[in-house]
Scaffold this motif. Structure first.
Motif, PDB file in Angstrom:
ATOM      1  N   ALA A  21       0.819  -1.222   0.000  1.00  0.00           N
ATOM      2  CA  ALA A  21       0.000   0.000   0.000  1.00  0.00           C
ATOM      3  C   ALA A  21       0.851   1.270   0.000  1.00  0.00           C
ATOM      4  CB  ALA A  21      -0.946   0.001   1.197  1.00  0.00           C
ATOM      5  N   THR A  22       1.955   1.265   0.734  1.00  0.00           N
ATOM      6  CA  THR A  22       2.814   2.456   0.773  1.00  0.00           C
ATOM      7  C   THR A  22       3.415   2.719  -0.600  1.00  0.00           C
ATOM      8  OG1 THR A  22       3.331   2.103   3.104  1.00  0.00           O
ATOM      9  CG2 THR A  22       4.843   3.512   1.853  1.00  0.00           C
ATOM     10  N   ARG A  23       3.860   1.665  -1.261  1.00  0.00           N
ATOM     11  CA  ARG A  23       4.445   1.851  -2.598  1.00  0.00           C
ATOM     12  C   ARG A  23       3.389   2.319  -3.588  1.00  0.00           C
ATOM     13  NH1 ARG A  23       7.915  -2.612  -0.913  1.00  0.00           N
ATOM     14  NH2 ARG A  23       6.527  -4.158  -1.815  1.00  0.00           N
ATOM     15  N   ARG A  24       2.171   1.788  -3.479  1.00  0.00           N
ATOM     16  CA  ARG A  24       1.107   2.270  -4.378  1.00  0.00           C
ATOM     17  C   ARG A  24       0.841   3.750  -4.144  1.00  0.00           C
ATOM     18  NH1 ARG A  24      -1.207  -2.619  -2.762  1.00  0.00           N
ATOM     19  NH2 ARG A  24      -2.722  -1.519  -1.427  1.00  0.00           N
ATOM     20  N   ASP A  25       0.886   4.177  -2.881  1.00  0.00           N
ATOM     21  CA  ASP A  25       0.661   5.583  -2.584  1.00  0.00           C
ATOM     22  C   ASP A  25       1.809   6.442  -3.108  1.00  0.00           C
ATOM     23  OD1 ASP A  25      -1.066   7.582  -1.245  1.00  0.00           O
ATOM     24  OD2 ASP A  25       0.737   7.906  -0.026  1.00  0.00           O
ATOM     25  N   ILE A  26       3.032   5.983  -2.932  1.00  0.00           N
ATOM     26  CA  ILE A  26       4.181   6.725  -3.469  1.00  0.00           C
ATOM     27  C   ILE A  26       4.055   6.847  -4.987  1.00  0.00           C
ATOM     28  CG2 ILE A  26       6.682   6.612  -3.881  1.00  0.00           C
ATOM     29  CD1 ILE A  26       6.917   5.358  -1.035  1.00  0.00           C
ATOM     30  N   GLN A  39      10.720  14.823   0.352  1.00  0.00           N
ATOM     31  CA  GLN A  39       9.314  15.236   0.376  1.00  0.00           C
ATOM     32  C   GLN A  39       8.403  14.027   0.549  1.00  0.00           C
ATOM     33  OE1 GLN A  39       9.464  17.183  -3.448  1.00  0.00           O
ATOM     34  NE2 GLN A  39       9.102  19.205  -2.513  1.00  0.00           N
ATOM     35  N   LEU A  40       8.723  12.952  -0.134  1.00  0.00           N
ATOM     36  CA  LEU A  40       7.922  11.736  -0.007  1.00  0.00           C
ATOM     37  C   LEU A  40       7.974  11.215   1.428  1.00  0.00           C
ATOM     38  CD1 LEU A  40       8.938   9.919  -3.310  1.00  0.00           C
ATOM     39  CD2 LEU A  40       6.699  10.905  -2.791  1.00  0.00           C
ATOM     40  N   ALA A  41       9.167  11.220   2.008  1.00  0.00           N
ATOM     41  CA  ALA A  41       9.360  10.656   3.349  1.00  0.00           C
ATOM     42  C   ALA A  41       8.558  11.404   4.404  1.00  0.00           C
ATOM     43  CB  ALA A  41      10.845  10.647   3.702  1.00  0.00           C
ATOM     44  N   MET A  42       8.344  12.689   4.201  1.00  0.00           N
ATOM     45  CA  MET A  42       7.596  13.480   5.191  1.00  0.00           C
ATOM     46  C   MET A  42       6.148  13.019   5.332  1.00  0.00           C
ATOM     47  SD  MET A  42       8.952  17.402   4.880  1.00  0.00           S
ATOM     48  CE  MET A  42       8.874  17.556   3.095  1.00  0.00           C
ATOM     49  N   ALA A  43       5.614  12.378   4.323  1.00  0.00           N
ATOM     50  CA  ALA A  43       4.206  11.977   4.335  1.00  0.00           C
ATOM     51  C   ALA A  43       3.962  10.652   5.062  1.00  0.00           C
ATOM     52  CB  ALA A  43       3.688  11.874   2.906  1.00  0.00           C
ATOM     53  N   TYR A  44       5.023   9.976   5.481  1.00  0.00           N
ATOM     54  CA  TYR A  44       4.856   8.637   6.050  1.00  0.00           C
ATOM     55  C   TYR A  44       5.460   8.564   7.447  1.00  0.00           C
ATOM     56  CZ  TYR A  44       3.821   7.808   1.202  1.00  0.00           C
ATOM     57  OH  TYR A  44       3.278   7.903  -0.039  1.00  0.00           O
ATOM     58  N   ASP A  45       4.843   7.746   8.269  1.00  0.00           N
ATOM     59  CA  ASP A  45       5.316   7.533   9.632  1.00  0.00           C
ATOM     60  C   ASP A  45       6.352   6.409   9.623  1.00  0.00           C
ATOM     61  OD1 ASP A  45       5.525   7.845  12.360  1.00  0.00           O
ATOM     62  OD2 ASP A  45       3.845   6.490  12.788  1.00  0.00           O
ATOM     63  N   MET A  46       7.448   6.660   8.923  1.00  0.00           N
ATOM     64  CA  MET A  46       8.551   5.694   8.842  1.00  0.00           C
ATOM     65  C   MET A  46       9.816   6.475   8.555  1.00  0.00           C
ATOM     66  SD  MET A  46       7.850   3.900   5.106  1.00  0.00           S
ATOM     67  CE  MET A  46       6.166   3.472   5.435  1.00  0.00           C
ATOM     68  N   SER A  47      10.926   5.809   8.659  1.00  0.00           N
ATOM     69  CA  SER A  47      12.205   6.491   8.473  1.00  0.00           C
ATOM     70  C   SER A  47      12.433   6.861   7.009  1.00  0.00           C
ATOM     71  CB  SER A  47      13.346   5.596   8.960  1.00  0.00           C
ATOM     72  OG  SER A  47      13.499   4.478   8.098  1.00  0.00           O
ATOM     73  N   PHE A  48      13.327   7.814   6.811  1.00  0.00           N
ATOM     74  CA  PHE A  48      13.733   8.210   5.463  1.00  0.00           C
ATOM     75  C   PHE A  48      14.268   6.987   4.723  1.00  0.00           C
ATOM     76  CE2 PHE A  48      17.067   9.591   2.539  1.00  0.00           C
ATOM     77  CZ  PHE A  48      16.392  10.510   1.760  1.00  0.00           C
ATOM     78  N   ALA A  50      13.538   3.861   5.117  1.00  0.00           N
ATOM     79  CA  ALA A  50      12.466   2.954   4.724  1.00  0.00           C
ATOM     80  C   ALA A  50      11.771   3.452   3.460  1.00  0.00           C
ATOM     81  CB  ALA A  50      11.458   2.800   5.865  1.00  0.00           C
ATOM     82  N   VAL A  51      11.527   4.761   3.386  1.00  0.00           N
ATOM     83  CA  VAL A  51      10.909   5.330   2.182  1.00  0.00           C
ATOM     84  C   VAL A  51      11.842   5.165   0.992  1.00  0.00           C
ATOM     85  CG1 VAL A  51      10.030   7.439   1.102  1.00  0.00           C
ATOM     86  CG2 VAL A  51       9.438   6.915   3.473  1.00  0.00           C
ATOM     87  N   GLN A  52      13.149   5.368   1.218  1.00  0.00           N
ATOM     88  CA  GLN A  52      14.132   5.153   0.145  1.00  0.00           C
ATOM     89  C   GLN A  52      14.045   3.731  -0.392  1.00  0.00           C
ATOM     90  OE1 GLN A  52      17.935   6.329   1.930  1.00  0.00           O
ATOM     91  NE2 GLN A  52      18.327   7.532   0.091  1.00  0.00           N
TER      92      GLN A  52
END
Length: 122
Positions: A21-26, A39-48, A50-52
């Motif tokens: 779901a997170t990848r679909r949202d990204i 900017q993407l990382a700011m929208a999620y409650d996870m580490s930079f 993890a978003v990377q």
């Protein structure tokens, strides 16, 4: 226009990437407008980091691309890859609809005729 056929490994990467779901949202966000990984990382409650990693999975599947802009990495969606996946699903749908139509036709041929005779035991 020549449409490149997707190989099995590419299809697997695309659908594994889309399974989260997170990848679909990204992906949805990056298809709307380009954004830096920060900017993407700011929208999620996870580490930079993890978003990377999520972005890296999307990039490995060809669903997004990154390019440098100053000190940041800008992520943009690649709608052509998503369209190829959609086209693949459409081909599967056509295949199954054709099979169901053939099955319906076979069942219609084998259906017993409605009998109008009366029961001889009455």
């Amino acid at each position: 226009m020549v449409v490149r056929q997707l190989d099995d490994d590419t299809v697997d990467r695309i659908f594994r990437a889309l399974a989260d779901a997170t990848r679909r949202d990204i992906l949805r966000r990056c298809l709307s407008e380009e954004a830096s990984v920060s900017q993407l990382a700011m929208a999620y409650d996870m580490s930079f980091a993890a978003v990377q990693k999520h972005v890296a999975v999307l990039e490995g599947a060809g669903l997004v691309a990154k390019h440098p802009q100053g000190r940041e990495r800008i992520v943009c969606g690649r709608p052509a890859t998503l369209a190829q996946a959609r086209d693949l699903l459409a081909r599967y749908e056509e295949l199954w609809r054709a099979r169901i139509s053939r099955l319906d036709a076979l069942l219609a041929e084998d259906a017993p005729a409605t009998s109008t005779t009366t029961d001889p035991h009455t």
